[in-house]
Design a protein around this motif. Structure first.
Motif, PDB file in Angstrom:
ATOM      1  N   GLU A 198     -22.668 -22.276   9.168  1.00  0.00           N
ATOM      2  CA  GLU A 198     -24.083 -22.301   9.509  1.00  0.00           C
ATOM      3  C   GLU A 198     -24.273 -22.544  11.001  1.00  0.00           C
ATOM      4  OE1 GLU A 198     -28.224 -22.272   9.400  1.00  0.00           O
ATOM      5  OE2 GLU A 198     -26.669 -21.375   8.147  1.00  0.00           O
ATOM      6  N   ARG A 202     -26.120 -19.954  13.536  1.00  0.00           N
ATOM      7  CA  ARG A 202     -27.285 -20.346  14.329  1.00  0.00           C
ATOM      8  C   ARG A 202     -27.051 -20.203  15.825  1.00  0.00           C
ATOM      9  NH1 ARG A 202     -29.407 -26.170  12.759  1.00  0.00           N
ATOM     10  NH2 ARG A 202     -30.886 -25.581  14.404  1.00  0.00           N
ATOM     11  N   HIS A 203     -25.836 -20.525  16.278  1.00  0.00           N
ATOM     12  CA  HIS A 203     -25.602 -20.620  17.716  1.00  0.00           C
ATOM     13  C   HIS A 203     -24.714 -19.511  18.274  1.00  0.00           C
ATOM     14  CE1 HIS A 203     -27.603 -24.501  17.895  1.00  0.00           C
ATOM     15  NE2 HIS A 203     -26.934 -24.862  16.833  1.00  0.00           N
TER      16      HIS A 203
END
Length: 278
Positions: A198, A202-203
Motif C-alpha cells: 500500500e 501510494r508513494h
C-alpha cells in the motif's frame, strides 16, 4: 590517479568494488572493512574520517542541517520497505499501528533511519503523530550537534531493547537489519507485506535507507567514483530524479519529527555535485 579512503558496506552491487575487481583510471577507493556499516557514519560526520562513505539518509539530513562539508551522490546503496521492522509481544493488546498512541516504543536512536520512515508512515497513514508516542532510545545521533526532542527518553545505561520488550518495559520496538525472532513477538502491522504494498502504491518508491556521500573537497572526482560504483553493479533506485520523491518524504518528516529545522531545497540537496551528473 588519486586514492580516496572509503567506507562502503558489502552488497551484491558493491562486492566487485570491495574485492578490487573493478578499477578506474582516475580514482581508486581504499575501502575500510566495516562488518556493521552504520558504525562508519558517526566518524564520517564528526571527523570527516573518510573521503567517500555510505550514510543513512537520516544522518545525511542532519549532517546537511549542521553544515557538514559533504556532497550527496545520486546513488542508493540500501533501500527496503519498513513495515516489517516494528514489533510487539505476541500477547500484546496492540492490534495495529493505530494502537501505538501513548505507548512506549524502543528504537536504537531517535535518528535511526528506520525510525524516521516508520514515524512518517505512522503519521501519514495511521494518524499517530510522533509526539503522541513515548520514544525510548539507546544511543545518540551520529551527528554530535543533534539532540532528541522532549518526547524521547534515554533508556538506562546498559539496557537491552529486545529484553525490555520481552519483560514488558516497552510496548513495541523498531529494529534495523538485525530483526529479533521468536514466537513471543510479532509485527505490529497485522500484514506487513500488504502495508508495504500500500505504501508503494501510494508513494511510488521504496524507502531509502543508505546513500553515498563524499567530502566536498573531492567532489570534482564524483564522476569517477560513480563510474566505479556503476561498474561494480546496478544501484537500486538511483539517479537524481528517481531519488527525489524519497528524499522529499524523508526530509518533510525529519522536520515534523524534530530531527532538522527545515527541509533542504532540491538545489541544496545536490549542492556541490557537478551539474553533468544525473
Amino acid at each position: 590517479m588519486i586514492t580516496l579512503s572509503a567506507a562502503i558496506g558489502r552488497y551484491p552491487q558493491t562486492a566487485a568494488l570491495l574485492d578490487g575487481v573493478v578499477r578506474d583510471g582516475e580514482v581508486a577507493l581504499d575501502c575500510t572493512p566495516f562488518p556493521v556499516i552504520s558504525r562508519a557514519f558517526a566518524p564520517m560526520v564528526r571527523e570527516g574520517r573518510f573521503d567517500v562513505s555510505e550514510m543513512a539518509i537520516a544522518t545525511w539530513l542532519q549532517a546537511w542541517a549542521h553544515g557538514k562539508p559533504l556532497v550527496l551522490l545520486p546513488r542508493v546503496l540500501a533501500a527496503r520497505m519498513q513495515e516489517g521492522s516494528l514489533f510487539c509481544r505476541t500477547d500484546s493488546p496492540i492490534r495495529g499501528p493505530g494502537d501505538l498512541l501513548g505507548k512506549r516504543v524502543g528504537v536504537r536512536a531517535y535518528s535511526q533511519t528506520t525510525g524516521l520512515w516508520l514515524r512518517g508512515i505512522l503519521q501519514d497513514a495511521h494518524g499517530v503523530a510522533p509526539e503522541s508516542v513515548r520514544w525510548i532510545t539507546f544511543e545518540d545521533a551520529h551527528v554530535a550537534e543533534c539532540r532528541d526532542p522532549d518526547f524521547a527518553t534515554r533508556a538506562p545505561a546498559g539496557s537491552d531493547m529486545v529484553q525490555m520488550l520481552k519483560e514488558g518495559a516497552l510496548d513495541a520496538i523498531i529494529s534495523g537489519n538485525d530483526a529479533p525472532s521468536g514466537d513471543w513477538l510479532r509485527p505490529v502491522f497485522p500484514d506487513p507485506a500488504a502495508a508495504s504494498a500500500e505504501f508503494l502504491r501510494r508513494h511510488g518508491f521504496t524507502p531509502i535507507n543508505h546513500l553515498l556521500v563524499m567530502r566536498a573537497e573531492h567532489a570534482h572526482h564524483a564522476a569517477a567514483v560513480l563510474r566505479l560504483m556503476d561498474a561494480a553493479g546496478a544501484a537500486p533506485s538511483s539517479g537524481r530524479v528517481v531519488m527525489m520523491p524519497a528524499i522529499a518524504f524523508a526530509a518533510y518528516h525529519a522536520v515534523r519529527q524534530g530531527l532538522i529545522l527545515r527541509a533542504p531545497t532540491p538545489q541544496e540537496i545536490w549542492a556541490g555535485l557537478p551539474p553533468d551528473i544525473t
